[in-house]
Design an enzyme around this catalytic site. Structure first.
Site, PDB file in Angstrom:
ATOM      1  N   SER A  35      20.207  34.358  -6.135  1.00  0.00           N
ATOM      2  CA  SER A  35      18.907  33.684  -5.954  1.00  0.00           C
ATOM      3  C   SER A  35      17.822  34.574  -6.542  1.00  0.00           C
ATOM      4  O   SER A  35      18.022  35.791  -6.687  1.00  0.00           O
ATOM      5  CB  SER A  35      18.637  33.492  -4.454  1.00  0.00           C
ATOM      6  OG  SER A  35      17.294  33.122  -4.230  1.00  0.00           O
ATOM      7  N   TYR A  43      18.010  35.971   4.318  1.00  0.00           N
ATOM      8  CA  TYR A  43      18.480  35.349   3.067  1.00  0.00           C
ATOM      9  C   TYR A  43      18.289  36.332   1.913  1.00  0.00           C
ATOM     10  O   TYR A  43      19.198  36.524   1.093  1.00  0.00           O
ATOM     11  CB  TYR A  43      17.705  34.057   2.819  1.00  0.00           C
ATOM     12  CG  TYR A  43      18.166  33.269   1.617  1.00  0.00           C
ATOM     13  CD1 TYR A  43      19.370  32.569   1.633  1.00  0.00           C
ATOM     14  CD2 TYR A  43      17.398  33.197   0.457  1.00  0.00           C
ATOM     15  CE1 TYR A  43      19.794  31.827   0.536  1.00  0.00           C
ATOM     16  CE2 TYR A  43      17.800  32.460  -0.641  1.00  0.00           C
ATOM     17  CZ  TYR A  43      19.004  31.773  -0.596  1.00  0.00           C
ATOM     18  OH  TYR A  43      19.420  31.042  -1.697  1.00  0.00           O
ATOM     19  N   LYS A  71      21.208  37.833  -0.525  1.00  0.00           N
ATOM     20  CA  LYS A  71      21.285  37.593  -1.967  1.00  0.00           C
ATOM     21  C   LYS A  71      21.145  38.903  -2.762  1.00  0.00           C
ATOM     22  O   LYS A  71      21.757  39.054  -3.820  1.00  0.00           O
ATOM     23  CB  LYS A  71      20.224  36.561  -2.374  1.00  0.00           C
ATOM     24  CG  LYS A  71      20.504  35.160  -1.823  1.00  0.00           C
ATOM     25  CD  LYS A  71      21.857  34.605  -2.300  1.00  0.00           C
ATOM     26  CE  LYS A  71      22.073  33.160  -1.889  1.00  0.00           C
ATOM     27  NZ  LYS A  71      23.314  32.573  -2.429  1.00  0.00           N
TER      28      LYS A  71
HETATM   29  P1  NAI Z   1      23.389  22.844  -1.278  1.00  0.00           P
HETATM   30  O1  NAI Z   1      23.144  22.899   0.175  1.00  0.00           O
HETATM   31  O2  NAI Z   1      23.228  21.545  -1.992  1.00  0.00           O
HETATM   32  O3  NAI Z   1      24.825  23.440  -1.632  1.00  0.00           O
HETATM   33  C1  NAI Z   1      25.461  24.439  -0.869  1.00  0.00           C
HETATM   34  C2  NAI Z   1      26.840  23.931  -0.508  1.00  0.00           C
HETATM   35  O4  NAI Z   1      27.552  25.000   0.142  1.00  0.00           O
HETATM   36  C3  NAI Z   1      26.758  22.754   0.482  1.00  0.00           C
HETATM   37  O5  NAI Z   1      27.480  21.641  -0.010  1.00  0.00           O
HETATM   38  C4  NAI Z   1      27.371  23.326   1.746  1.00  0.00           C
HETATM   39  O6  NAI Z   1      28.064  22.376   2.542  1.00  0.00           O
HETATM   40  C5  NAI Z   1      28.286  24.415   1.198  1.00  0.00           C
HETATM   41  N1  NAI Z   1      28.618  25.396   2.211  1.00  0.00           N
HETATM   42  C6  NAI Z   1      27.758  26.051   3.021  1.00  0.00           C
HETATM   43  N2  NAI Z   1      28.434  26.849   3.875  1.00  0.00           N
HETATM   44  C7  NAI Z   1      29.750  26.670   3.599  1.00  0.00           C
HETATM   45  C8  NAI Z   1      30.944  27.205   4.157  1.00  0.00           C
HETATM   46  N3  NAI Z   1      30.923  28.076   5.178  1.00  0.00           N
HETATM   47  N4  NAI Z   1      32.137  26.809   3.638  1.00  0.00           N
HETATM   48  C9  NAI Z   1      32.167  25.921   2.602  1.00  0.00           C
HETATM   49  N5  NAI Z   1      31.076  25.384   2.039  1.00  0.00           N
HETATM   50  C10 NAI Z   1      29.875  25.750   2.540  1.00  0.00           C
HETATM   51  O7  NAI Z   1      22.353  23.865  -1.917  1.00  0.00           O
HETATM   52  P2  NAI Z   1      22.334  24.547  -3.362  1.00  0.00           P
HETATM   53  O8  NAI Z   1      20.947  24.915  -3.623  1.00  0.00           O
HETATM   54  O9  NAI Z   1      23.056  23.761  -4.367  1.00  0.00           O
HETATM   55  O10 NAI Z   1      23.111  25.912  -3.054  1.00  0.00           O
HETATM   56  C11 NAI Z   1      24.063  26.475  -3.919  1.00  0.00           C
HETATM   57  C12 NAI Z   1      23.811  27.951  -4.032  1.00  0.00           C
HETATM   58  O11 NAI Z   1      22.604  28.159  -4.746  1.00  0.00           O
HETATM   59  C13 NAI Z   1      23.657  28.676  -2.691  1.00  0.00           C
HETATM   60  O12 NAI Z   1      24.379  29.889  -2.738  1.00  0.00           O
HETATM   61  C14 NAI Z   1      22.173  28.923  -2.618  1.00  0.00           C
HETATM   62  O13 NAI Z   1      21.865  30.039  -1.820  1.00  0.00           O
HETATM   63  C15 NAI Z   1      21.838  29.128  -4.078  1.00  0.00           C
HETATM   64  N6  NAI Z   1      20.440  28.978  -4.421  1.00  0.00           N
HETATM   65  C16 NAI Z   1      19.785  27.773  -4.260  1.00  0.00           C
HETATM   66  C17 NAI Z   1      18.460  27.657  -4.601  1.00  0.00           C
HETATM   67  C18 NAI Z   1      17.696  26.389  -4.450  1.00  0.00           C
HETATM   68  O14 NAI Z   1      16.479  26.385  -4.698  1.00  0.00           O
HETATM   69  N7  NAI Z   1      18.317  25.285  -4.076  1.00  0.00           N
HETATM   70  C19 NAI Z   1      17.706  28.793  -5.140  1.00  0.00           C
HETATM   71  C20 NAI Z   1      18.490  29.988  -5.271  1.00  0.00           C
HETATM   72  C21 NAI Z   1      19.799  30.055  -4.931  1.00  0.00           C
END
Ligand code: NAI
Length: 255
Positions: A133, A146, A150
């Site tokens: 992130s 968080y 990260k």
């Molecule tokens: P999202 O919430 O759409 O995707 C994250 C996915 O990880 C979800 O489908 C969730 O069910 C899954 N997940 C969470 N804990 C889990 C576990 N214990 N076991 C299996 N699956 C699990 O959100 P996004 O944004 O697509 O997140 C993806 C990555 O991107 C994350 O690591 C997040 O921290 C990172 N990120 C997101 C940003 C944003 O602005 N959306 C910015 C910077 C980083």
């Protein structure tokens, strides 16, 4: 390309879903996992071979993921994308918040890498991309746990890259944000008193996003994952690529 397998964690939505769909279109056999099923309408992507419902914080689940992936061909790529957000003042952080955030965002990535190593070594190399992130480059006062998680993931990426280069294994991370149409951002907007103003505040926090009037998209992050897994990136390891419209560069000039 037909026998090569890429694993993507957290593929049910957002960045993981966009990455899975792009890699599958590009001919990877993709094996994924999430706590949630894959969304309706995605089942016709033939190269998306399997989606496991599991918890990445459980190391035995990660081993199951890797074993399943190996049945679909030679594992060449691991994308540690599953992640959780935690917003809260230092005084209010409970032990379970710390454990959930660090276990999902850091521990899971480490043990997924450990589990995939024998497969990478057997084939003479492999590629890891961790989704960190912009909070991994510049800590933020509103979400210290968080940010800690990260920054740890960025550090993990560099350590792993250093340790495993001799095995022709590369590890890089991407530091995006804020990314539209993701579970994390949608949850923030849903919880906001004024979602429109909150979306605008995300956009104005990032100078390029402000100039373009939009957030980063999941597809833009997926494209960088694809690049890091490609032959064009064969000499790139240990990097942290910011896809944040300059948000982590410093304090922008007033517009
Ligand atoms: P999202 O919430 O759409 O995707 C994250 C996915 O990880 C979800 O489908 C969730 O069910 C899954 N997940 C969470 N804990 C889990 C576990 N214990 N076991 C299996 N699956 C699990 O959100 P996004 O944004 O697509 O997140 C993806 C990555 O991107 C994350 O690591 C997040 O921290 C990172 N990120 C997101 C940003 C944003 O602005 N959306 C910015 C910077 C980083």
């Amino acid at each position: 390309m037909t026998n090569r397998v890429a694993i993507v964690t957290g593929a049910a939505s957002g960045i993981g879903l966009a990455t899975t769909q792009l890699l599958a279109e590009q001919g990877w056999n993709v094996v994924t996992c999430d706590l949630h099923p894959r969304p309706k309408g995605t089942k016709d992507v033939a190269a998306w071979k399997e989606h496991l419902l599991l918890d990445v914080t459980d190391v035995s689940h990660l081993r199951k993921l890797i074993d399943t992936a190996a049945r679909h061909g030679e594992i060449q790529a691991l994308v540690n994308n599953a992640g959780v957000n935690h917003v809260g003042d230092i005084s209010d952080i409970a032990e379970e918040d710390w454990d959930r955030t660090l276990d999902t965002n850091v521990k899971a990535a480490f043990f997924a890498i450990q589990a995939v190593l024998p497969h990478f070594r057997k084939r003479g190399g492999g590629d890891i991309v961790n989704i960190a992130s912009n909070a991994g480059l510049l800590p933020r006062a509103h979400d210290p746990v968080y940010s800690i998680s990260k920054m740890s993931l960025v550090s993990l990426t560099k350590s792993v890259a250093l340790c495993l280069s001799k095995d022709n294994i590369r590890a890089n991370c991407i530091c995006p944000g804020p990314v539209s149409d993701t579970g994390i951002i949608n949850a923030d907007l849903a919880a906001a008193e004024d979602p429109e103003a909150t979306a605008q505040s995300f956009i104005s926090a990032s100078p390029l996003a402000a100039a373009q009037g939009r957030m980063v998209t999941p597809e833009e992050v997926a494209a960088s994952v694809s690049y890091l897994l490609s032959d064009a990136a064969r000499m790139i390891t240990g990097t942290a690529i910011a896809i944040d419209g300059g948000k982590s560069l410093g304090v922008p000039p007033k517009r």
